[in-house]
Write a protein that holds these residues in place. Structure first.
Motif, PDB file in Angstrom:
ATOM      1  N   UNK A 172      58.673   1.313  93.669  1.00  0.00           N
ATOM      2  CA  UNK A 172      58.908   0.707  92.626  1.00  0.00           C
ATOM      3  C   UNK A 172      59.888   1.619  91.736  1.00  0.00           C
ATOM      4  N   UNK A 173      61.094   1.204  91.155  1.00  0.00           N
ATOM      5  CA  UNK A 173      61.892   2.001  90.128  1.00  0.00           C
ATOM      6  C   UNK A 173      61.907   1.400  88.833  1.00  0.00           C
ATOM      7  N   UNK A 174      61.237   1.836  87.951  1.00  0.00           N
ATOM      8  CA  UNK A 174      61.308   1.315  86.642  1.00  0.00           C
ATOM      9  C   UNK A 174      59.741   0.949  85.998  1.00  0.00           C
ATOM     10  N   UNK A 175      59.588   0.028  85.052  1.00  0.00           N
ATOM     11  CA  UNK A 175      58.134  -0.165  84.686  1.00  0.00           C
ATOM     12  C   UNK A 175      57.166  -0.854  85.565  1.00  0.00           C
ATOM     13  N   UNK A 176      57.483  -1.608  86.494  1.00  0.00           N
ATOM     14  CA  UNK A 176      56.786  -2.190  87.459  1.00  0.00           C
ATOM     15  C   UNK A 176      56.345  -3.448  86.738  1.00  0.00           C
ATOM     16  N   UNK A 177      55.286  -4.187  87.771  1.00  0.00           N
ATOM     17  CA  UNK A 177      54.748  -5.481  87.298  1.00  0.00           C
ATOM     18  C   UNK A 177      53.493  -5.514  88.227  1.00  0.00           C
ATOM     19  N   UNK A 178      52.454  -6.241  87.694  1.00  0.00           N
ATOM     20  CA  UNK A 178      51.196  -6.338  88.435  1.00  0.00           C
ATOM     21  C   UNK A 178      50.940  -7.970  88.786  1.00  0.00           C
ATOM     22  N   UNK A 179      51.218  -8.964  87.988  1.00  0.00           N
ATOM     23  CA  UNK A 179      50.886 -10.233  88.201  1.00  0.00           C
ATOM     24  C   UNK A 179      51.451 -11.005  89.352  1.00  0.00           C
ATOM     25  N   UNK A 180      52.968 -10.661  89.487  1.00  0.00           N
ATOM     26  CA  UNK A 180      53.533 -11.003  90.518  1.00  0.00           C
ATOM     27  C   UNK A 180      54.601  -9.931  91.162  1.00  0.00           C
TER      28      UNK A 180
END
Ligand code: PMV
Length: 301
Positions: free
Chosen positions: A254-262
Motif C-alpha cells: 500500500x502507498x499512502x494512508x491505506x483503507x480497511x473496510x474495502x
C-alpha cells in the motif's frame, strides 16, 4: 492563458510514521493535475474542498477578483493515495501566486499548499504537497507543525519499473486513517513505536537502494507492507491481492494512508517480469499502469 500543473506522488516508504517525525521517501509521478482560470470540467475532487481552498487563497493573498472560476483537468486517481488533493493544493497555490502576486517562489507556494492540505486532512505531515511542489525524490521529515526538513535525492542507477495497481478506493479518508493510527498510538504506544522504528529502517533501506543495486527492492516492499499491515491500515481484500502477487514472484505494498473496510488505494508493485503484474490486474479487473518516478514538480504549462 496561464496554466499550472503539479504531479501526483507515491510514498516508497514511511507513510503514517512520517506524521510522528520519522522520515519518509516520496517520489513524484508522471501523472499531473492542470489548473487554469475558466469553466470547470467534471473534476471529481470534492467541490467543497475546492471552494474552501479558493477562499483561503483569496483571503491570504488578498485577492479582490471574485469572478475567477477554475478549469481543472487531471489524470491522478482521486482519493487513492496518489496525492491528488496535494497536487491540487500546490497547483492552485501556484496559480494564485502567479496571477495575483506575480510571484513564483516554490517555498511560498508550498507553505500555502500545506495550509490548504490542512483543510482537507487536519494534521498532515506535509510530505505530499512538498513532493508535488518540488518534484523528484524527496527525503522528508516533519520536525514540528511548522518545521519540515527535506532534501531531494537523485538516484544514481536506472530505477526498476514500478507498476501501480488499484486495490480499490478506500471508504475511509486520509484524515480518518491518520486518526485511527493516533488512537492505536495512544493506547499501545510501545507497540506502535516499535513498528515506526522498523518502518524507519525500511525507509533508510529504500534510500540506499536509490544509490545501489535494486535487487533488494522486493524485500523492502514486502517488509514495508508487512509493517503497514501490523499498523492495521490494509484491508483483508487488499492483503489477499498482495498475497497473490507474492505467489506470482512479485512484491506489492500500500502507498499512502491505506483503507480497511474495502480497498486500500493504490499499490506499488514490482516484478522482474512486469507483464505478469498487468495480466494479474486484468484477470482481477483492477486498474493498473506503470509510472515514471521523479519527474518535475509544479510548473507553468
Ligand atoms: O493522503 P495519502 O493517502 O497520500 O496519505 C498520506 C500519507 C500519511 O502519512 C498517511 C499522512 C501524511 O500526512 O503524511
Amino acid at each position: 492563458m496561464l496554466k499550472v500543473s503539479a504531479p501526483g506522488k507515491i510514498i516508497l516508504s514511511g507513510e503514517h510514521a512520517v506524521v510522528y517525525g520519522k522520515p519518509a521517501l516520496l517520489a513524484s509521478v508522471d501523472r499531473r493535475i492542470v489548473v487554469s482560470f475558466g469553466n470547470s470540467d467534471n473534476f471529481s475532487e470534492g467541490q467543497d474542498f475546492i471552494y474552501k481552498a479558493v477562499n483561503l487563497l483569496r483571503k491570504n493573498l488578498q485577492v479582490k477578483d471574485v469572478n475567477s472560476s477554475l478549469k481543472i483537468v487531471s489524470d491522478i486517481p482521486v482519493g487513492s493515495g496518489m496525492g491528488s488533493s496535494a497536487a491540487l493544493s500546490v497547483a492552485l497555490s501556484a496559480l494564485f501566486y502567479k496571477k495575483y502576486k506575480k510571484v513564483w517562489d516554490l517555498n511560498l507556494i508550498n507553505d500555502m499548499a500545506y495550509q490548504i492540505e490542512r483543510i482537507q486532512h487536519g494534521n498532515p505531515s506535509g510530505g505530499d504537497n512538498t513532493v508535488s511542489c518540488f518534484g523528484g525524490f524527496l527525503w522528508f521529515r516533519k520536525k514540528s507543525k511548522r518545521k519540515m526538513l527535506f532534501t531531494q535525492v537523485k538516484p544514481t542507477k536506472k530505477l526498476p519499473k514500478i507498476i501501480i495497481i488499484q486495490s480499490g478506493k478506500p471508504r475511509e479518508t486520509t484524515r480518518e486513517m491518520v486518526a485511527q493510527i493516533r488512537d492505536f498510538y495512544v493506547h499501545h504506544r510501545r507497540e506502535v513505536e516499535k513498528i515506526f522504528n522498523n518502518l524507519e529502517s525500511v525507509t533508510k533501506g529504500f534510500l540506499k537502494c536509490l544509490d545501489a543495486d535494486f535487487s533488494d527492492i522486493s524485500i523492502l516492499i514486502n517488509e514495508n507492507e508487512h509493517l503497514l499491515e501490523a499498523l492495521g491500515v490494509v484491508s483483508d481484500k487488499t492483503r489477499f491481492l498482495i498475497r497473490k502477487i507474492k505467489k506470482l514472484g512479485g512484491a506489492a505494498k500500500v502507498s499512502g494512508a491505506g483503507g480497511i473496510k474495502d480497498g486500500s488505494g493504490i499499490l506499488i508493485a514490482y516484478h522482474k517480469e512486469p507483464e505478469k503484474l498487468f495480466l494479474f490486474a486484468k484477470s482481477n479487473k483492477l486498474d493498473s499502469f506503470s509510472v515514471i518516478l521523479g519527474g518535475k514538480g509544479v510548473k507553468i504549462e
